[in-house]
Every structure is written in C-alpha cells, then in structure tokens.
Design an enzyme around this catalytic site. Structure first.
Site, mmCIF file in Angstrom:
data_model
loop_
_atom_site.group_PDB
_atom_site.id
_atom_site.type_symbol
_atom_site.label_atom_id
_atom_site.label_comp_id
_atom_site.label_asym_id
_atom_site.label_seq_id
_atom_site.Cartn_x
_atom_site.Cartn_y
_atom_site.Cartn_z
ATOM 1 N N TYR A 1 0.825 -1.208 0.000
ATOM 2 C CA TYR A 1 0.000 0.000 0.000
ATOM 3 C C TYR A 1 0.863 1.264 0.000
ATOM 4 O O TYR A 1 0.613 2.190 -0.755
ATOM 5 C CB TYR A 1 -0.932 -0.030 1.213
ATOM 6 C CG TYR A 1 -1.987 1.043 1.203
ATOM 7 C CD1 TYR A 1 -3.127 0.904 0.415
ATOM 8 C CD2 TYR A 1 -1.863 2.178 1.990
ATOM 9 C CE1 TYR A 1 -4.120 1.881 0.406
ATOM 10 C CE2 TYR A 1 -2.836 3.158 1.982
ATOM 11 C CZ TYR A 1 -3.960 3.005 1.196
ATOM 12 O OH TYR A 1 -4.919 3.979 1.187
ATOM 13 N N LEU B 1 -4.511 -6.905 6.051
ATOM 14 C CA LEU B 1 -5.437 -7.947 6.498
ATOM 15 C C LEU B 1 -5.354 -9.207 5.648
ATOM 16 O O LEU B 1 -5.694 -10.299 6.116
ATOM 17 C CB LEU B 1 -6.876 -7.421 6.501
ATOM 18 C CG LEU B 1 -7.190 -6.400 7.592
ATOM 19 C CD1 LEU B 1 -8.586 -5.828 7.400
ATOM 20 C CD2 LEU B 1 -7.043 -7.018 8.976
ATOM 21 N N GLU B 2 -4.891 -9.086 4.413
ATOM 22 C CA GLU B 2 -4.775 -10.254 3.531
ATOM 23 C C GLU B 2 -3.454 -11.000 3.697
ATOM 24 O O GLU B 2 -3.311 -12.129 3.214
ATOM 25 C CB GLU B 2 -4.959 -9.835 2.075
ATOM 26 C CG GLU B 2 -6.380 -9.432 1.722
ATOM 27 C CD GLU B 2 -6.774 -8.047 2.221
ATOM 28 O OE1 GLU B 2 -7.942 -7.884 2.627
ATOM 29 O OE2 GLU B 2 -5.930 -7.129 2.220
ATOM 30 N N VAL C 1 1.060 0.026 8.230
ATOM 31 C CA VAL C 1 -0.221 0.615 8.585
ATOM 32 C C VAL C 1 0.081 1.915 9.326
ATOM 33 O O VAL C 1 0.713 1.898 10.380
ATOM 34 C CB VAL C 1 -1.061 -0.333 9.471
ATOM 35 C CG1 VAL C 1 -2.445 0.263 9.723
ATOM 36 C CG2 VAL C 1 -1.164 -1.722 8.850
ATOM 37 N N ILE C 2 -0.336 3.032 8.749
ATOM 38 C CA ILE C 2 -0.125 4.349 9.350
ATOM 39 C C ILE C 2 -1.462 4.841 9.901
ATOM 40 O O ILE C 2 -2.477 4.806 9.199
ATOM 41 C CB ILE C 2 0.442 5.352 8.319
ATOM 42 C CG1 ILE C 2 1.799 4.836 7.785
ATOM 43 C CG2 ILE C 2 0.597 6.737 8.942
ATOM 44 C CD1 ILE C 2 2.402 5.690 6.676
ATOM 45 N N GLU D 1 -7.513 8.803 10.406
ATOM 46 C CA GLU D 1 -8.508 9.562 11.157
ATOM 47 C C GLU D 1 -9.612 8.702 11.761
ATOM 48 O O GLU D 1 -10.447 9.211 12.511
ATOM 49 C CB GLU D 1 -9.138 10.605 10.237
ATOM 50 C CG GLU D 1 -8.135 11.629 9.720
ATOM 51 C CD GLU D 1 -8.745 12.573 8.704
ATOM 52 O OE1 GLU D 1 -9.933 12.408 8.343
ATOM 53 O OE2 GLU D 1 -8.018 13.476 8.264
ATOM 54 N N THR D 2 -9.632 7.406 11.450
ATOM 55 C CA THR D 2 -10.712 6.542 11.934
ATOM 56 C C THR D 2 -10.148 5.377 12.740
ATOM 57 O O THR D 2 -8.935 5.174 12.823
ATOM 58 C CB THR D 2 -11.530 5.977 10.757
ATOM 59 O OG1 THR D 2 -10.711 5.036 10.044
ATOM 60 C CG2 THR D 2 -11.997 7.088 9.815
ATOM 61 N N HIS E 1 -10.250 2.391 11.896
ATOM 62 C CA HIS E 1 -9.827 1.318 10.996
ATOM 63 C C HIS E 1 -8.386 0.887 11.298
ATOM 64 O O HIS E 1 -8.042 -0.285 11.183
ATOM 65 C CB HIS E 1 -9.957 1.781 9.537
ATOM 66 C CG HIS E 1 -9.649 0.720 8.537
ATOM 67 N ND1 HIS E 1 -10.398 -0.427 8.414
ATOM 68 C CD2 HIS E 1 -8.671 0.620 7.606
ATOM 69 C CE1 HIS E 1 -9.895 -1.188 7.454
ATOM 70 N NE2 HIS E 1 -8.847 -0.571 6.950
#
Length: 167
Positions: free
Chosen positions: A28, A60-61, A84-85, A88-89, A91
C-alpha cells in the site's frame, strides 16, 4: 526513545539443508514496503535461503496468503510485511490488531513467521523502521522467520535436550 537504545540481536542461524521463505507483502505504501522487502531479501540471502515474493492488497490479507501457502505450497517459513499508518478513523486499530492476531494464530499452529508489518503513527516513523540502513525491520522479520525454521528443524530432528520442562 527506543531508537537510541542498544538491543541484543541473535546471530543468524546456519542451515545444512536449503531453506525456502515466502515473503508476503501488502505494498500500500510501496516506497516503504520496497525497503522492507529489500531488508528481508538481504537477510535471507545472508543465510543462503531462497525467498519468493507475493503481493496482496492489504495488511489484512497477509495472514490469509500465509495460511494458504502453509496448506498448499512448500515453504519452510514466511515473512509478513506491510505498513499501517494511523489515520482519522478506528480502521487503524482493526487492521493492526486483526492482522497481528491472525499471524500469531498461524504461528501457534506451527507456521514459522516473522512479522514485519509496521504499525506507526506517521510516515517518518515508518521510513525510519523500514530503511535497510536504518532499523531494517524487514530484515528483522526475515531473521525471526529463519530462527523459527532453525528451531523447528532442530526439534523435528529430535534435538530437544535442555529445552523446556519435562513432566
């Protein structure tokens, strides 16, 4: 600050038989994960291990791909990579916790996995941890997988003297 502290690192294991690793990466943030992959490949090469690479859509995969490979392919160990950075949520918490938990469960089932999925607050932290010339967390994840492969092989060979408890 953890970056200024000194940590002990186990010497890399040696192997008498070839080792096959699967590096599973969620690219990503490609510039960051390219560094993680380079570090993992470097450590694998230093141990004489062959390392294949597959990409998956997200963190997640990663455990799902490792679980599939564990059942359907012939790898000795796995290197889980991604970044994973925090956003705002919430998630962020879901992705961090669920990917880590799934990797841990696979490990408890016998898969030799080094977890190099970075979970950070910002891009600067990610770069510092990913860079091969920096903290080289990709290389660290490969080293962890290789140590687990060596441990599994020693136990499979019946070399359990002095390890753990006896009832």
């Amino acid at each position: 600050m953890a970056a200024s502290e000194q940590h002990y690192t186990l010497p890399l294991p040696g192997f008498s038989k070839p080792v096959r690793l699967l590096i599973v990466v969620a690219p990503y943030y490609k510039d960051i994960t390219d560094q993680l992959v380079a570090g993992a490949r470097g450590v694998a090469a230093a141990c004489g291990a062959e390392a294949d690479l597959v990409e998956v859509p997200g963190a997640l995969e990663v455990p799902t791909a490792i679980g599939l490979a564990e059942r359907m392919a012939k790898y000795d160990g796995y290197v889980a990579l991604g970044c994973v950075i925090r956003g705002e949520t919430t998630h962020y918490e879901t992705v961090c916790n669920d990917s880590s938990r799934a990797i841990t469960l696979l490990g408890l089932q016998g898969a030799c996995i080094g977890n190099g999925i970075l979970t950070v607050e910002n891009r600067g932290q990610a770069l510092a941890r990913a860079e091969v010339a920096g903290q080289n967390k990709g290389g660290g994840a490969a080293a962890a997988a290789l140590h687990l492969v060596a441990l599994a092989r020693s136990w499979a060979a019946g070399d359990t003297k002095g390890i753990g408890f006896r009832a």
